[in-house]
Design a protein around this motif. Structure first.
Motif, PDB file in Angstrom:
ATOM      1  N   LYS A 246     -22.751 -14.928  28.055  1.00 16.87           N
ATOM      2  CA  LYS A 246     -21.889 -15.320  29.180  1.00 16.87           C
ATOM      3  C   LYS A 246     -22.088 -16.791  29.534  1.00 16.87           C
ATOM      4  CE  LYS A 246     -21.643 -10.569  30.858  1.00 16.87           C
ATOM      5  NZ  LYS A 246     -20.334 -10.322  30.245  1.00 16.87           N
ATOM      6  N   ASP A 247     -22.626 -17.106  30.688  1.00 13.86           N
ATOM      7  CA  ASP A 247     -22.716 -18.503  31.114  1.00 13.86           C
ATOM      8  C   ASP A 247     -23.997 -19.202  30.666  1.00 13.86           C
ATOM      9  OD1 ASP A 247     -20.253 -18.457  32.360  1.00 13.86           O
ATOM     10  OD2 ASP A 247     -21.088 -17.789  34.285  1.00 13.86           O
ATOM     11  N   VAL A 248     -24.904 -18.478  30.032  1.00 15.76           N
ATOM     12  CA  VAL A 248     -26.142 -19.091  29.555  1.00 15.76           C
ATOM     13  C   VAL A 248     -25.834 -19.965  28.331  1.00 15.76           C
ATOM     14  CG1 VAL A 248     -28.438 -18.685  28.604  1.00 15.76           C
ATOM     15  CG2 VAL A 248     -27.536 -17.174  30.397  1.00 15.76           C
ATOM     16  N   ASP A 249     -26.056 -21.257  28.451  1.00 12.78           N
ATOM     17  CA  ASP A 249     -25.799 -22.212  27.363  1.00 12.78           C
ATOM     18  C   ASP A 249     -24.368 -22.110  26.823  1.00 12.78           C
ATOM     19  OD1 ASP A 249     -28.367 -23.307  27.418  1.00 12.78           O
ATOM     20  OD2 ASP A 249     -29.152 -21.786  26.056  1.00 12.78           O
ATOM     21  N   ARG A 250     -23.460 -21.744  27.673  1.00 14.59           N
ATOM     22  CA  ARG A 250     -22.077 -21.534  27.251  1.00 14.59           C
ATOM     23  C   ARG A 250     -21.481 -22.785  26.592  1.00 14.59           C
ATOM     24  NH1 ARG A 250     -18.254 -17.710  29.191  1.00 14.59           N
ATOM     25  NH2 ARG A 250     -16.112 -18.261  28.606  1.00 14.59           N
ATOM     26  N   ALA A 251     -21.699 -23.943  27.207  1.00 14.98           N
ATOM     27  CA  ALA A 251     -21.139 -25.177  26.653  1.00 14.98           C
ATOM     28  C   ALA A 251     -21.673 -25.446  25.241  1.00 14.98           C
ATOM     29  CB  ALA A 251     -21.448 -26.352  27.574  1.00 14.98           C
ATOM     30  N   LYS A 252     -22.955 -25.139  25.030  1.00 16.01           N
ATOM     31  CA  LYS A 252     -23.567 -25.334  23.713  1.00 16.01           C
ATOM     32  C   LYS A 252     -22.868 -24.484  22.662  1.00 16.01           C
ATOM     33  CE  LYS A 252     -27.791 -24.011  21.255  1.00 16.01           C
ATOM     34  NZ  LYS A 252     -29.177 -23.488  21.415  1.00 16.01           N
ATOM     35  N   TYR A 253     -22.651 -23.213  22.969  1.00 14.66           N
ATOM     36  CA  TYR A 253     -22.056 -22.311  21.980  1.00 14.66           C
ATOM     37  C   TYR A 253     -20.564 -22.582  21.789  1.00 14.66           C
ATOM     38  CZ  TYR A 253     -26.532 -19.996  22.525  1.00 14.66           C
ATOM     39  OH  TYR A 253     -27.882 -19.742  22.563  1.00 14.66           O
ATOM     40  N   GLU A 254     -19.900 -22.989  22.844  1.00 14.89           N
ATOM     41  CA  GLU A 254     -18.489 -23.354  22.698  1.00 14.89           C
ATOM     42  C   GLU A 254     -18.339 -24.600  21.839  1.00 14.89           C
ATOM     43  OE1 GLU A 254     -17.101 -23.567  26.738  1.00 14.89           O
ATOM     44  OE2 GLU A 254     -16.342 -21.499  26.683  1.00 14.89           O
ATOM     45  N   ALA A 255     -19.316 -25.519  21.928  1.00 18.30           N
ATOM     46  CA  ALA A 255     -19.270 -26.723  21.096  1.00 18.30           C
ATOM     47  C   ALA A 255     -19.492 -26.393  19.621  1.00 18.30           C
ATOM     48  CB  ALA A 255     -20.325 -27.726  21.570  1.00 18.30           C
ATOM     49  N   ILE A 256     -20.290 -25.374  19.361  1.00 16.06           N
ATOM     50  CA  ILE A 256     -20.497 -24.926  17.975  1.00 16.06           C
ATOM     51  C   ILE A 256     -19.230 -24.296  17.435  1.00 16.06           C
ATOM     52  CG2 ILE A 256     -21.746 -23.264  16.515  1.00 16.06           C
ATOM     53  CD1 ILE A 256     -24.156 -23.740  18.420  1.00 16.06           C
ATOM     54  N   GLY A 257     -18.572 -23.502  18.262  1.00 15.40           N
ATOM     55  CA  GLY A 257     -17.353 -22.823  17.835  1.00 15.40           C
ATOM     56  C   GLY A 257     -17.630 -21.476  17.212  1.00 15.40           C
ATOM     57  N   GLU A 258     -16.633 -20.915  16.567  1.00 14.79           N
ATOM     58  CA  GLU A 258     -16.788 -19.600  15.946  1.00 14.79           C
ATOM     59  C   GLU A 258     -17.644 -19.692  14.686  1.00 14.79           C
ATOM     60  OE1 GLU A 258     -13.344 -17.136  15.688  1.00 14.79           O
ATOM     61  OE2 GLU A 258     -12.563 -17.784  17.623  1.00 14.79           O
ATOM     62  N   SER A 259     -18.010 -18.543  14.149  1.00 19.42           N
ATOM     63  CA  SER A 259     -19.028 -18.455  13.099  1.00 19.42           C
ATOM     64  C   SER A 259     -18.641 -19.142  11.796  1.00 19.42           C
ATOM     65  CB  SER A 259     -19.308 -16.978  12.797  1.00 19.42           C
ATOM     66  OG  SER A 259     -18.165 -16.385  12.201  1.00 19.42           O
ATOM     67  N   ASP A 260     -19.666 -19.451  11.018  1.00 19.58           N
ATOM     68  CA  ASP A 260     -19.479 -19.883   9.632  1.00 19.58           C
ATOM     69  C   ASP A 260     -19.071 -18.659   8.820  1.00 19.58           C
ATOM     70  OD1 ASP A 260     -19.781 -21.591   7.271  1.00 19.58           O
ATOM     71  OD2 ASP A 260     -21.525 -20.326   6.837  1.00 19.58           O
ATOM     72  N   ARG A 261     -18.002 -18.789   8.032  1.00 18.34           N
ATOM     73  CA  ARG A 261     -17.464 -17.620   7.330  1.00 18.34           C
ATOM     74  C   ARG A 261     -17.221 -17.889   5.859  1.00 18.34           C
ATOM     75  NH1 ARG A 261     -13.393 -16.882  12.429  1.00 18.34           N
ATOM     76  NH2 ARG A 261     -14.988 -16.087  13.847  1.00 18.34           N
ATOM     77  N   MET A 262     -17.578 -16.938   5.045  1.00 18.91           N
ATOM     78  CA  MET A 262     -17.197 -16.942   3.639  1.00 18.91           C
ATOM     79  C   MET A 262     -15.741 -16.509   3.530  1.00 18.91           C
ATOM     80  SD  MET A 262     -18.959 -13.382   2.278  1.00 18.91           S
ATOM     81  CE  MET A 262     -20.427 -13.422   3.306  1.00 18.91           C
ATOM     82  N   THR A 263     -15.053 -17.018   2.512  1.00 21.95           N
ATOM     83  CA  THR A 263     -13.679 -16.600   2.214  1.00 21.95           C
ATOM     84  C   THR A 263     -13.623 -16.369   0.717  1.00 21.95           C
ATOM     85  OG1 THR A 263     -12.850 -17.964   4.041  1.00 21.95           O
ATOM     86  CG2 THR A 263     -11.235 -17.195   2.438  1.00 21.95           C
ATOM     87  N   LEU A 264     -13.567 -15.107   0.313  1.00 20.51           N
ATOM     88  CA  LEU A 264     -13.695 -14.729  -1.091  1.00 20.51           C
ATOM     89  C   LEU A 264     -12.472 -13.965  -1.573  1.00 20.51           C
ATOM     90  CD1 LEU A 264     -17.372 -13.354  -1.045  1.00 20.51           C
ATOM     91  CD2 LEU A 264     -16.620 -15.713  -1.387  1.00 20.51           C
ATOM     92  N   LYS A 265     -12.106 -14.235  -2.802  1.00 17.17           N
ATOM     93  CA  LYS A 265     -10.953 -13.572  -3.421  1.00 17.17           C
ATOM     94  C   LYS A 265     -11.406 -12.835  -4.677  1.00 17.17           C
ATOM     95  CE  LYS A 265      -6.310 -14.702  -5.225  1.00 17.17           C
ATOM     96  NZ  LYS A 265      -5.339 -15.816  -5.423  1.00 17.17           N
ATOM     97  N   PHE A 266     -11.032 -11.554  -4.755  1.00 18.48           N
ATOM     98  CA  PHE A 266     -11.363 -10.706  -5.901  1.00 18.48           C
ATOM     99  C   PHE A 266     -10.085 -10.107  -6.488  1.00 18.48           C
ATOM    100  CE2 PHE A 266     -15.109 -10.767  -3.219  1.00 18.48           C
ATOM    101  CZ  PHE A 266     -16.162 -10.884  -4.109  1.00 18.48           C
ATOM    102  N   ARG A 267     -10.184  -9.662  -7.719  1.00 17.70           N
ATOM    103  CA  ARG A 267      -9.042  -9.035  -8.384  1.00 17.70           C
ATOM    104  C   ARG A 267      -9.452  -7.694  -8.986  1.00 17.70           C
ATOM    105  NH1 ARG A 267      -8.535 -12.382 -12.046  1.00 17.70           N
ATOM    106  NH2 ARG A 267      -9.314 -11.217 -13.838  1.00 17.70           N
ATOM    107  N   LYS A 268      -8.577  -6.699  -8.852  1.00 12.94           N
ATOM    108  CA  LYS A 268      -8.768  -5.428  -9.557  1.00 12.94           C
ATOM    109  C   LYS A 268      -8.291  -5.644 -11.000  1.00 12.94           C
ATOM    110  CE  LYS A 268      -7.506  -0.519  -9.536  1.00 12.94           C
ATOM    111  NZ  LYS A 268      -6.887   0.575  -8.740  1.00 12.94           N
ATOM    112  N   PRO A 269      -9.141  -5.407 -11.972  1.00 17.40           N
ATOM    113  CA  PRO A 269      -8.752  -5.680 -13.356  1.00 17.40           C
ATOM    114  C   PRO A 269      -7.466  -4.937 -13.759  1.00 17.40           C
ATOM    115  CG  PRO A 269     -11.092  -5.266 -13.232  1.00 17.40           C
ATOM    116  CD  PRO A 269     -10.520  -4.921 -11.875  1.00 17.40           C
ATOM    117  N   ASN A 270      -6.694  -5.583 -14.618  1.00 17.85           N
ATOM    118  CA  ASN A 270      -5.481  -4.994 -15.160  1.00 17.85           C
ATOM    119  C   ASN A 270      -5.635  -4.914 -16.675  1.00 17.85           C
ATOM    120  OD1 ASN A 270      -2.956  -4.191 -15.959  1.00 17.85           O
ATOM    121  ND2 ASN A 270      -1.838  -5.706 -14.753  1.00 17.85           N
ATOM    122  N   PRO A 271      -5.971  -3.729 -17.181  1.00 18.90           N
ATOM    123  CA  PRO A 271      -6.226  -3.595 -18.629  1.00 18.90           C
ATOM    124  C   PRO A 271      -5.033  -3.985 -19.496  1.00 18.90           C
ATOM    125  CG  PRO A 271      -6.966  -1.650 -17.431  1.00 18.90           C
ATOM    126  CD  PRO A 271      -6.150  -2.460 -16.467  1.00 18.90           C
ATOM    127  N   GLY A 272      -3.810  -3.940 -18.923  1.00 19.57           N
ATOM    128  CA  GLY A 272      -2.629  -4.246 -19.704  1.00 19.57           C
ATOM    129  C   GLY A 272      -2.321  -5.726 -19.821  1.00 19.57           C
TER     130      GLY A 272
END
Length: 276
Positions: A246-272
């Motif tokens: 909540k308000d504990v160190d709120r400015a600090k966390y708002e300055a950091i922003g939302e989390s660091d995130r991986m963005t990964l793309k996978f494919r289901k194999p197509n034997p054909g």
């Protein structure tokens, strides 16, 4: 199977290289996708988070087309649904909202009650599958998307992540795409933190996907946040948008922003097809 330190290091190097190589080839969002992101029907509070979630760039990286059959897993209140629904509606595609049955689809049902013209065509399905509940037909999806859900499947007394990936694999057509965005835990961190912090290692996600039969395609840093050290006492929920303290160190966390995130793309194999 446990990853040895050298394997983790090599995996991290490979992912960094893939991201560096793939970034210039990501392509630009189409006019149709830009229009969906800019739609006046989106909730203003959701629009305010675009700077962290980068929806146009993320969906472009995953190769989502308006003609596709798209499955959004655990859509919650519909942050991405507000973009995907108009996008596939105009392109003749199909959108599934798949979540724990029946409570998990209530957010989508709220959207449908709010605007039947825009959201009424969304198909509801159980994920994980449940007896007597509708499901995504096997081999029907062009794309399955999961945004910040894998940590939920791993938390608690039962790790449900391997079964989740197995069911995702079954949903997709051969050659279909699995797109993943997830809070990223550093490879050097204690793996036990995956059960409590809301963060997951890239190596863990890759192993889950590859064990289920997927082939890794590429990684993107579009949703990275180097300000996030991922070592918060109250986990990822310390940061926006939850701000658990909540308000504990709120400015600090708002300055950091939302989390660091991986963005990964996978494919289901197509034997054909040559190269699968």
């Amino acid at each position: 199977m446990r990853y040895t330190l050298p394997a983790i290091a090599l995996s991290a190097i490979a992912l960094t290289a893939a991201a560096a190589i793939g970034a210039p080839q990501m392509g630009k969002p189409t006019a149709e996708l830009k229009a969906a992101v800019a739609a006046s029907t989106r909730t203003p509070a959701n629009v305010a988070r675009d700077k962290y979630r980068n929806p146009a760039e993320t969906l472009t990286f995953f190769g989502v087309k308006p003609s596709h059959t798209v499955v959004e897993l655990w859509p919650g209140g519909g942050w991405y649904t507000e973009i995907l629904a108009p996008y596939v509606r105009k392109g003749g595609g199909t959108l599934y909202a798949a979540a724990p049955w029946p409570n998990g689809v209530k957010g989508t049902q709220t959207l449908q009650a709010k605007d039947a013209d825009l959201y009424g065509a969304i198909k509801l399905a159980a994920f994980p599958s449940a007896e007597g509940a509708p499901s995504v037909p096997a081999g029907s999806a062009d794309v399955v998307l999961t945004f910040r859900n894998i940590h939920n499947w791993k938390m608690g007394t039962t790790d449900r992540s391997a079964e989740a990936f197995k069911q995702i694999f079954a949903m997709l057509k051969p050659g279909g795409t699995l797109g993943i965005v997830e809070h990223r835990l550093p490879e050097s961190a204690d793996p036990a933190r995956e059960k409590t912090s809301g963060y997951v290692k890239v190596s863990t996600v890759r192993k889950l996907a590859e064990d289920a039969g997927f082939k890794f395609v590429a990684a993107s840093e579009v949703n990275a946040n180097p300000k996030d050290t991922a070592d918060w006492k109250d986990g990822v929920w310390t940061l926006p948008p939850v701000l658990r303290l909540k308000d504990v160190d709120r400015a600090k966390y708002e300055a950091i922003g939302e989390s660091d995130r991986m963005t990964l793309k996978f494919r289901k194999p197509n034997p054909g097809v040559r190269g699968g």
